[in-house]
Motif scaffolding. Sequence first.
Motif, short mmCIF file in Angstrom:
data_model
loop_
_atom_site.label_atom_id
_atom_site.label_comp_id
_atom_site.label_asym_id
_atom_site.label_seq_id
_atom_site.Cartn_x
_atom_site.Cartn_y
_atom_site.Cartn_z
N PRO A 168 0.76 -1.25 -0.02
CA PRO A 168 -0.14 0.12 0.01
C PRO A 168 1.01 1.26 0.06
O PRO A 168 2.05 1.30 0.49
CB PRO A 168 -0.86 -0.04 1.43
N ASP A 169 0.41 2.36 -0.60
CA ASP A 169 1.09 3.63 -0.67
C ASP A 169 1.58 3.93 0.67
O ASP A 169 2.41 4.78 0.76
CB ASP A 169 0.29 4.69 -1.36
N TRP A 170 0.58 3.96 1.72
CA TRP A 170 0.71 4.33 2.94
C TRP A 170 2.04 3.82 3.46
O TRP A 170 2.91 4.50 3.99
CB TRP A 170 -0.62 4.16 3.97
N PHE A 171 2.20 2.41 3.45
CA PHE A 171 3.37 1.77 3.91
C PHE A 171 4.72 2.24 3.21
O PHE A 171 5.74 2.64 3.62
CB PHE A 171 3.15 0.38 3.86
N TYR A 172 4.48 2.33 1.84
CA TYR A 172 5.57 2.43 0.96
C TYR A 172 6.02 3.83 1.12
O TYR A 172 7.32 4.08 1.30
CB TYR A 172 5.32 2.45 -0.47
N ARG A 173 5.49 4.73 1.47
CA ARG A 173 5.98 6.26 1.74
C ARG A 173 6.45 6.31 2.99
O ARG A 173 7.38 7.18 3.18
CB ARG A 173 4.83 7.27 1.44
N GLY A 174 6.00 5.63 4.04
CA GLY A 174 6.58 5.42 5.28
C GLY A 174 8.14 4.94 5.35
O GLY A 174 8.92 5.42 6.05
N VAL A 175 8.29 3.94 4.26
CA VAL A 175 9.76 3.40 4.33
C VAL A 175 10.60 4.08 3.61
O VAL A 175 11.99 4.23 3.56
CB VAL A 175 9.66 1.95 4.04
N LEU A 176 10.20 5.09 2.46
CA LEU A 176 10.93 6.00 1.78
C LEU A 176 11.38 7.11 2.59
O LEU A 176 12.36 7.76 2.43
CB LEU A 176 10.15 6.36 0.69
N ASP A 177 10.65 7.35 3.59
CA ASP A 177 11.19 8.55 4.45
C ASP A 177 12.09 8.02 5.59
O ASP A 177 11.56 7.35 6.50
CB ASP A 177 9.82 9.32 5.14
N ARG A 178 13.29 8.28 5.40
CA ARG A 178 14.36 7.80 6.32
C ARG A 178 14.13 8.31 7.95
O ARG A 178 14.57 7.50 8.58
CB ARG A 178 15.69 7.86 5.88
N ALA A 179 13.40 9.25 8.13
CA ALA A 179 13.17 9.57 9.53
C ALA A 179 12.12 8.77 9.95
O ALA A 179 12.06 8.64 11.45
CB ALA A 179 12.74 10.96 9.43
N LEU A 180 11.49 7.99 9.31
CA LEU A 180 10.42 7.06 9.93
C LEU A 180 10.98 5.70 9.85
O LEU A 180 10.05 4.54 10.14
CB LEU A 180 9.16 7.08 9.12
N VAL A 181 12.18 5.18 9.68
CA VAL A 181 12.86 4.23 9.75
C VAL A 181 14.01 3.72 10.51
O VAL A 181 14.87 4.73 10.81
CB VAL A 181 13.31 3.74 8.18
N LEU A 182 13.89 2.65 11.37
CA LEU A 182 14.83 2.45 12.15
C LEU A 182 15.51 0.86 11.69
O LEU A 182 14.81 -0.01 11.59
CB LEU A 182 14.22 2.29 13.63
N SER A 183 16.72 0.83 12.11
CA SER A 183 17.46 -0.50 12.06
C SER A 183 16.93 -1.44 13.01
O SER A 183 16.57 -0.98 14.22
CB SER A 183 18.90 -0.46 12.05
N ILE A 184 16.82 -2.45 13.20
CA ILE A 184 16.44 -3.62 14.12
C ILE A 184 17.54 -4.80 14.39
O ILE A 184 18.15 -5.07 13.19
CB ILE A 184 14.96 -4.29 13.97
N ASP A 185 17.74 -5.37 15.38
CA ASP A 185 18.60 -6.56 15.53
C ASP A 185 18.21 -7.67 14.94
O ASP A 185 17.01 -8.20 14.89
CB ASP A 185 18.70 -6.71 16.90
N PRO A 186 18.97 -8.46 13.85
CA PRO A 186 18.49 -9.53 13.13
C PRO A 186 17.80 -10.72 14.33
O PRO A 186 17.12 -11.32 13.84
CB PRO A 186 19.53 -10.21 12.54
N ALA A 187 18.22 -10.53 15.57
CA ALA A 187 17.99 -11.80 16.35
C ALA A 187 16.43 -11.45 16.83
O ALA A 187 15.50 -12.33 17.50
CB ALA A 187 18.61 -11.44 17.91
N TYR A 188 15.68 -10.14 16.38
CA TYR A 188 14.23 -9.98 16.53
C TYR A 188 13.54 -11.11 16.03
O TYR A 188 12.53 -11.62 16.54
CB TYR A 188 13.92 -8.88 15.98
N PHE A 189 13.93 -11.78 14.89
CA PHE A 189 13.17 -13.00 14.13
C PHE A 189 13.40 -14.16 15.07
O PHE A 189 12.26 -14.95 14.59
CB PHE A 189 13.66 -12.87 12.97
N GLN A 190 14.22 -14.42 15.85
CA GLN A 190 14.15 -15.65 16.72
C GLN A 190 13.12 -15.28 17.76
O GLN A 190 13.03 -16.45 18.61
CB GLN A 190 15.65 -15.78 17.21
N LEU A 191 12.87 -14.21 18.16
CA LEU A 191 11.70 -14.12 19.39
C LEU A 191 10.36 -14.76 19.03
O LEU A 191 9.90 -14.59 17.85
CB LEU A 191 11.23 -12.49 19.63
N THR A 192 9.80 -15.49 19.88
CA THR A 192 9.01 -16.43 19.53
C THR A 192 7.42 -16.08 20.27
O THR A 192 6.50 -16.50 19.65
CB THR A 192 8.92 -17.79 20.26
N GLY A 193 7.43 -15.06 21.22
CA GLY A 193 6.32 -14.72 21.82
C GLY A 193 5.57 -13.37 21.28
O GLY A 193 6.46 -12.52 20.76
#
Length: 336
Positions: A168-193
């Motif tokens: 969707p355009d709402w999400f797409y424009r959000g990730v193009l705005d670098r002020a609205l994007v944060l890096s996350i730790d790849p270990a996040y994907f291992q969280l199960t809860g």
Amino acid sequence: MSARDTTDDTLAPLIVAGGARPRDQRDLMERPFFSLAKSRRVAPIRYQAGEVEVWVQGLPDFGMATIWDADVLIWAGSQIVEAADRGLATSRRLRFLPYQLLTATGRATGATEYRLLKAALRRLQSTVIATTLRNGEHWRRHQFSWINEWTELSGPGGRSLGLEIVLPDWFYRGVLDRALVLSIDPAYFQLTGGIERWLYRVARKHAGRQPGGWRFEIAHLHAKSGSLARQSDFALDLRRLVARQSLPGYRLLLSREARREILHILPLVSTIELAAPVDGLVTSGASPLVTSGVNASGDQAQHAQLTLWPDGEIAAPNFDSNQESNLKRPPLRSRR
């Protein structure tokens, strides 16, 4: 070639060719856009804080998109940001092999995982979101689904050529705005809860790497989560997380202020790519810590954990975007 904001779906799709560091969209990190339960949820989410409204509804046949389904959006957004950083044309239309998404999000690549991925795409497409976040000049509320459409591609002889999704355009424009994007730790994907994953995203957005961290009243966190669990059960889940200390890059502490139970989120000292030495962790300044009510103590010391965040990827303190926190306070200063 400079990055282009291409919202015309007739343009060539972004062909995903390689890996990208995981990045998350700020608006999705702290508000209740997803179900935190693995069981099917049909009850809608209705959340309001000030002028911010979020309404989420899933079709009964598929249920609401879950926080595990959100891995698709995290991965897709990361690919768009990576392409833009390389000066490539970007698009809401992504073409990729399921293997790329599954391996990047820490999943197996068997037939079961492919089937679960397709089920996630169905939930993402059938979930309807209406929100006032990032409202434009001439509109107040935007309604959309997490995926506009998705297609299984095939070649000669029925050979699979992968998947194509339209965001969707709402999400797409959000990730193009670098002020609205944060890096996350790849270990996040291992969280199960579900609550565990949601709390990490809250921690990453609010606490970041600020020495003083952040703190929340448990009741406030419960409201922000959109969880169907009773507040008492939600609090018990948080106490268990405090005992486990499973959030990558963060330490959790509990305290009481009068009748309020407070969760403190403190960033762990990074062991790599530090620009300068730091003094270590400090307490929040709240009243003495209390135990969590489970086997291990809520204030039990924990070993340091590695973090894979590049130092240059994490910007200044996040106070400007955290107006909804009910316990905002300036970070403590480290000694020179």
